[in-house]
Enzyme design. Structure first.
Site, short mmCIF file in Angstrom:
data_model
loop_
_atom_site.label_atom_id
_atom_site.label_comp_id
_atom_site.label_asym_id
_atom_site.label_seq_id
_atom_site.Cartn_x
_atom_site.Cartn_y
_atom_site.Cartn_z
N CYS A 55 21.03 53.36 2.54
CA CYS A 55 20.11 53.37 1.39
C CYS A 55 18.95 54.33 1.65
CB CYS A 55 19.59 51.96 1.14
SG CYS A 55 18.50 51.86 -0.29
N CYS A 59 12.25 50.34 2.68
CA CYS A 59 11.79 48.95 2.79
C CYS A 59 11.77 48.54 4.27
CB CYS A 59 12.71 48.03 2.00
SG CYS A 59 13.05 48.64 0.34
N CYS A 62 14.36 46.14 5.97
CA CYS A 62 15.78 46.17 5.59
C CYS A 62 16.71 46.87 6.58
CB CYS A 62 15.94 46.80 4.22
SG CYS A 62 17.64 46.64 3.60
N CYS A 99 26.56 36.72 -6.17
CA CYS A 99 25.59 37.81 -6.31
C CYS A 99 26.11 39.05 -5.59
CB CYS A 99 24.25 37.38 -5.70
SG CYS A 99 23.02 38.68 -5.77
N CYS A 131 25.58 37.54 -10.65
CA CYS A 131 24.28 38.19 -10.52
C CYS A 131 24.54 39.53 -9.84
CB CYS A 131 23.37 37.32 -9.64
SG CYS A 131 21.76 38.06 -9.27
N CYS A 191 16.17 37.32 -12.01
CA CYS A 191 16.02 36.69 -10.70
C CYS A 191 15.03 37.55 -9.92
CB CYS A 191 17.37 36.66 -9.99
SG CYS A 191 17.28 36.10 -8.27
N ARG A 263 15.25 29.36 -5.01
CA ARG A 263 16.35 29.50 -4.05
C ARG A 263 15.85 29.70 -2.63
NH1 ARG A 263 20.51 29.96 -7.77
NH2 ARG A 263 19.84 30.96 -9.70
N1 SAM Z 1 18.82 47.34 -3.02
C1 SAM Z 1 18.47 46.29 -3.90
C2 SAM Z 1 16.99 46.11 -4.05
O1 SAM Z 1 16.26 46.39 -3.12
O2 SAM Z 1 16.57 45.61 -5.09
C3 SAM Z 1 19.06 44.95 -3.58
C4 SAM Z 1 19.37 44.44 -2.21
S1 SAM Z 1 18.03 43.84 -1.22
C5 SAM Z 1 18.92 43.45 0.22
C6 SAM Z 1 17.53 42.30 -1.95
C7 SAM Z 1 16.41 41.54 -1.29
O3 SAM Z 1 16.83 40.98 -0.07
C8 SAM Z 1 15.14 42.27 -0.94
O4 SAM Z 1 14.31 42.46 -2.03
C9 SAM Z 1 14.50 41.32 0.06
O5 SAM Z 1 13.68 40.39 -0.60
C10 SAM Z 1 15.69 40.62 0.69
N2 SAM Z 1 15.87 41.06 2.08
C11 SAM Z 1 16.39 42.22 2.50
N3 SAM Z 1 16.39 42.30 3.86
C12 SAM Z 1 15.86 41.14 4.30
C13 SAM Z 1 15.57 40.63 5.60
N4 SAM Z 1 15.81 41.33 6.69
N5 SAM Z 1 15.05 39.39 5.68
C14 SAM Z 1 14.77 38.69 4.56
N6 SAM Z 1 15.02 39.13 3.32
C15 SAM Z 1 15.53 40.35 3.18
C1 DTB Z 2 17.49 37.76 -2.33
O1 DTB Z 2 16.33 37.55 -2.71
N1 DTB Z 2 17.98 37.41 -1.16
C2 DTB Z 2 19.36 37.83 -1.01
C3 DTB Z 2 19.67 38.40 -2.41
N2 DTB Z 2 18.40 38.33 -3.08
C4 DTB Z 2 20.25 39.75 -2.55
C5 DTB Z 2 19.48 38.82 0.10
C6 DTB Z 2 18.99 38.24 1.39
C7 DTB Z 2 18.75 39.23 2.45
C8 DTB Z 2 19.93 39.87 2.99
C9 DTB Z 2 19.60 40.79 4.10
C10 DTB Z 2 20.83 41.14 4.88
O2 DTB Z 2 21.84 40.40 4.84
O3 DTB Z 2 20.80 42.17 5.57
FE1 SF4 Z 3 17.64 49.76 -0.02
FE2 SF4 Z 3 17.34 47.60 1.51
FE3 SF4 Z 3 15.28 48.50 0.11
FE4 SF4 Z 3 17.38 47.37 -1.20
S1 SF4 Z 3 15.99 46.35 0.23
S2 SF4 Z 3 16.30 49.28 -1.74
S3 SF4 Z 3 19.07 48.03 0.16
S4 SF4 Z 3 16.32 49.61 1.78
#
Ligand code: SAM
Ligand code: DTB
Ligand code: SF4
Length: 331
Positions: A55, A59, A62, A99, A131, A191, A263
């Site tokens: 990506c 963030c 992430c 989702c 979702c 959501c 959730r």
């Molecule tokens: N790329 C899309 C976006 O950013 O909207 C969707 C996927 S992203 C993985 C969805 C959410 O997962 C993020 O907004 C964040 O709140 C959560 N998330 C991602 N990485 C995480 C982590 N390491 N620990 C906890 N929550 C995480």
């Molecule tokens: C959300 O708020 N939590 C889910 C879903 N929306 C997409 C994702 C949780 C984090 C996942 C991070 C990972 O698995 O790397």
């Molecule tokens: Fe990309 Fe992760 Fe940010 Fe979603 S949360 S926009 S997958 S870097």
């Protein structure tokens, strides 16, 4: 406590709720929960990472950002058949919401989006709530997802407006709100929630809830994630958030957004059953569960279907069937 649904919360009012003596807070949240929801029902959701890693966004939490060296291996878009078979197995295990997540900055009008629309149609036709979380969306893309039968779109605010640029620099808070607004113009439900443990202050947590609770209508679904510290990301060394902070956040979301599903999302794997029970008492009414012990990627563990069934049985809780509302419409 007043039980009307409000979108005119003052930040100080929300802070006062968050800061209440803990057991009083949980009691009030549990009371509100019982007013609007069946407290014996928990919705079990399944995440499917339809497109993993690589990506362009930055963030800081992430595992899927291409800017950080993590153990996630980028993967192309999954085949529709693969997605349908994961969804089928999930349905058999009591999941009512699936989702689909893609590590995209935004949706583009290309063949991959067409494939995602087909996935949405097929999984919706299995009688599941679908979702998607695909990054930023235009109004027209939101309408196309609606026409495919999409039930919900996930787009988190993650933290307060003030703290956002410390965590993400490649987009702004108003970009986020704009996508949420584009989804709101359709029948697709919203959501949106956030993460605890980014180094944010209590004011930031309250600020995020203030923004969410003053959306009109409220997001139908509010995920509360606990940071899973991913090696290689800037937040790898963040300390663990205390369970009491998690409980306060859930309870405050429940009281300020009484009809929304709250959730208990990422980070649940490190909570004991007793800690999870406290979260359910505080108004959480949904979990993510899996067959492969991961949320979207291997960096974020998730309890499995069997462990969760055992926990729900132990607590006298039942799984919630998919919402009938609008299922299949346009699909
Ligand atoms: N790329 C899309 C976006 O950013 O909207 C969707 C996927 S992203 C993985 C969805 C959410 O997962 C993020 O907004 C964040 O709140 C959560 N998330 C991602 N990485 C995480 C982590 N390491 N620990 C906890 N929550 C995480
Ligand atoms: C959300 O708020 N939590 C889910 C879903 N929306 C997409 C994702 C949780 C984090 C996942 C991070 C990972 O698995 O790397
Ligand atoms: Fe990309 Fe992760 Fe940010 Fe979603 S949360 S926009 S997958 S870097």
């Amino acid at each position: 406590m007043s039980l009307e649904i409000r979108s005119d919360w003052q930040e100080a009012e929300i802070r006062a709720i968050y800061d209440m003596p803990l057991l009083e807070l949980v009691y009030q949240a549990a009371s509100v929960h019982r007013q609007y929801h069946d407290p014996r029902k928990i919705q079990v959701c399944k995440l499917i990472s339809i497109k993993t890693g690589g990506c362009p966004e930055d963030c800081s939490y992430c595992a899927q950002s291409s800017r950080y060296k993590t153990e996630v291996k980028p993967q192309a878009l999954l085949e529709k058949e693969t997605v349908v078979s994961i969804a089928q197995k999930a349905k058999e295990m009591g999941v009512s919401r699936v989702c689909m997540g893609a590590a995209w900055r935004e949706v583009r009008d290309n063949s991959q989006f067409e494939e995602v629309l087909e996935m949405v149609k097929d999984v919706t036709s299995m009688g599941l709530e679908v979702c998607c979380t695909l990054g930023m969306l235009s109004a027209n893309q939101a309408k196309r997802l609606e026409a495919a039968g999409l039930y919900a779109y996930n787009h988190n605010l993650d933290t307060s407006q003030e703290y956002y640029s410390t965590i993400i620099t490649t987009r702004t808070y108003s970009d986020r709100l704009n996508t949420i607004e584009n989804v709101r113009q359709t029948n697709v439900t919203v959501c949106s929630g956030g993460i605890l443990g980014l180094g944010e202050s209590v004011d930031d947590r309250v600020g995020m809830l203030h923004t969410l609770a003053n959306l009109h209508p409220h997001p139908e679904s509010v995920p509360i994630n606990i940071l899973s510290q991913v090696p290689g990301t800037p937040l790898e060394n963040q300390p663990d958030v205390s369970i009491w902070e998690v409980v306060r956040m859930i309870a405050t979301a429940r009281i300020t957004m009484p009809t929304s599903d709250v959730r208990l999302s990422a980070g649940r794997a490190r909570l004991s059953k007793v800690e999870q029970a406290f979260c359910f008492m505080a108004g959480a009414n949904s979990i993510f569960s899996s067959d492969d012990n991961k949320m979207l990627t291997v960096t974020t563990p998730c309890p499995d279907y069997n462990a969760d069934r055992e926990m729900l049985n132990l607590l006298g809780l039942e799984t919630r069937p998919p919402s009938k509302r609008e299922l299949g419409v346009g699909g």
